[in-house]
Design an enzyme around this catalytic site. Structure first.
Site: not given
Ligand SMILES: *Cc1c(COP(=O)(O)O)cnc(C)c1O
Length: 391
Positions: A128, A215, A244
């Site tokens: 994700f 990420d 986050k």
């Molecule tokens: C939450 C998340 C995102 C996206 O972040 P947003 O602030 O919602 O755009 C991308 N990568 C990972 C691993 C995430 O947990």
């Protein structure tokens, strides 16, 4: 009541009015233990006194000026983050998806600089990376992409945790410029790759001249027991994205880079109106110093181990429980059946949890969770799962 909002979320029938540490109170005055932290955002819990004071001070002084001017808080946070991560430069954004967009733009620029016409990024199943068009394309979940075609070009997908698949993908296309992965997949179901995966990716990227782009949006800021998850594996990426927990609820994202990746974005090549404004960076600075002064990554490691042990003791042998896994305070309890119904049952009991990938109960409690609260989490959730499996 919610009709003025687009129906993008399946909301639970509750609204919270205030919080304190790991507790939240709803509009009826009922108290909840928060084992989700607003999806890995409020790592320091709610209404943290020091953070509240810092933010109030900044609001009273200066909230926003734009990136047409110097922003000292941005400079200071960039220095603190790069030093902590072993990186060199930062681009500040407002969300995780935007931080990943910056990473993908860096990869493409670098590729074009090498004469590669269609720079390609290797991504994984069940990943994700966000909801913008590029990041939903990078995301390995058809549900996130469906109905938004045409998708963005320049991605190839391989199974997560499979080093050989990454190597093979590189043989198929000569246009690979980067690999983008989560150190632990969060939304995908708390999927922890084999120990040699990140070091193996690092070696492969070095060998092939690819960028390793991690990420760390969900795994960063101490959650997995080290400030960044890759540090637990002894790996330094070329690009790292954060969001986050970086602002503990003040929206912000960051794309950190080193080496050539830190140099490709010049004036006019990328930007953000809000990115790295004084308020957001004040939040980031305070979050980082609290995390470090109180060794909250160390706390996450110890507490995570205790939770894992206790959940395994309580639920380990149970029919229906497939796996109990985690690192630090990202924990997954995988069942053999869909279990999203547990979220509502827990809510009734005053406990906030999440279910992802249909069958995985995901816990992302704040790093300031105390031992008593941890005990309650294990007792209440184990009881719920036992009852659920018998029903
Ligand atoms: C939450 C998340 C995102 C996206 O972040 P947003 O602030 O919602 O755009 C991308 N990568 C990972 C691993 C995430 O947990």
């Amino acid at each position: 009541m919610a009709d003025a909002l687009m129906a993008t979320y399946n909301r639970l029938p509750v609204s919270f009015e205030r919080g304190e540490g790991a507790w939240l109170w709803d509009t009826e005055g009922k108290r909840y233990l928060d084992a989700l932290s607003g999806i890995a955002v409020c790592g320091l819990g709610h209404a943290h006194p020091r953070l509240a004071e810092a933010l109030c001070g900044q609001v009273h002084t200066l909230v926003h000026t734009s990136n047409l001017y110097g922003v000292p808080q941005q400079q200071a946070l960039a220095e603190a983050l790069t030093a902590a991560a072993g990186m060199e430069r930062v681009f500040f954004a407002n969300s995780g998806a935007e931080a990943n967009e910056a990473a993908l733009k860096i990869a493409r620029r670098l590729g074009h600089g090498r004469g590669i016409e269609r720079p390609t990024v290797i991504v994984t199943d069940n990943s994700f990376h966000g909801r913008t068009l590029a990041t939903l394309t990078a995301t390995g979940n058809r549900k996130v992409q469906a109905g938004f075609e045409p998708l963005v070009q320049g991605f190839v997908r391989v199974p997560f945790g499979d080093l050989e698949a990454v190597r093979a993908a590189g043989h198929h296309t000569a246009e690979v410029v980067a690999v983008m992965v989560e150190p632990i997949q969060g939304e995908g179901g708390v999927n922890i790759p084999p120990d040699d995966y990140l070091p193996g990716l690092r070696a492969l990227c070095d060998e092939r001249g690819w960028l390793l782009m991690l990420d760390e949006i969900q795994t960063g800021m101490g959650r997995t027991g080290t400030l960044f998850a890759c540090q637990g594996q002894g790996v330094v990426p070329d690009v790292m994205t954060l969001a986050k927990a970086l602002g503990n609820g003040v929206p912000m994202g960051a794309c950190l880079a080193r080496g050539g990746a830190a140099e490709v974005l010049g004036p006019g090549s990328h930007g953000s109106t809000f990115g790295g404004n004084p308020l957001a960076c004040r939040a980031g600075l305070e979050v980082l110093s609290i995390l470090r002064e109180q060794d909250l990554p160390g706390r996450a490691a110890a507490l995570g181990e205790a939770l894992l042990r206790d959940f395994r003791e309580r639920l380990g042998g149970l029919t229906g429980v497939v796996d109990i896994r985690g690192r630090g305070l990202i924990l997954g309890i995988e069942l053999d059946r869909p279990c999203s119904r547990l979220v509502g049952l827990a809510l009734d009991q005053g406990l906030l949890i999440n279910v992802t990938a249909e069958r995985v109960i995901r816990l992302l409690p704040p790093l300031i969770l105390d031992d008593h609260q941890a005990r309650r989490l294990v007792d209440d959730l184990s009881g719920l799962i036992e009852a659920f499996l018998q029903s």
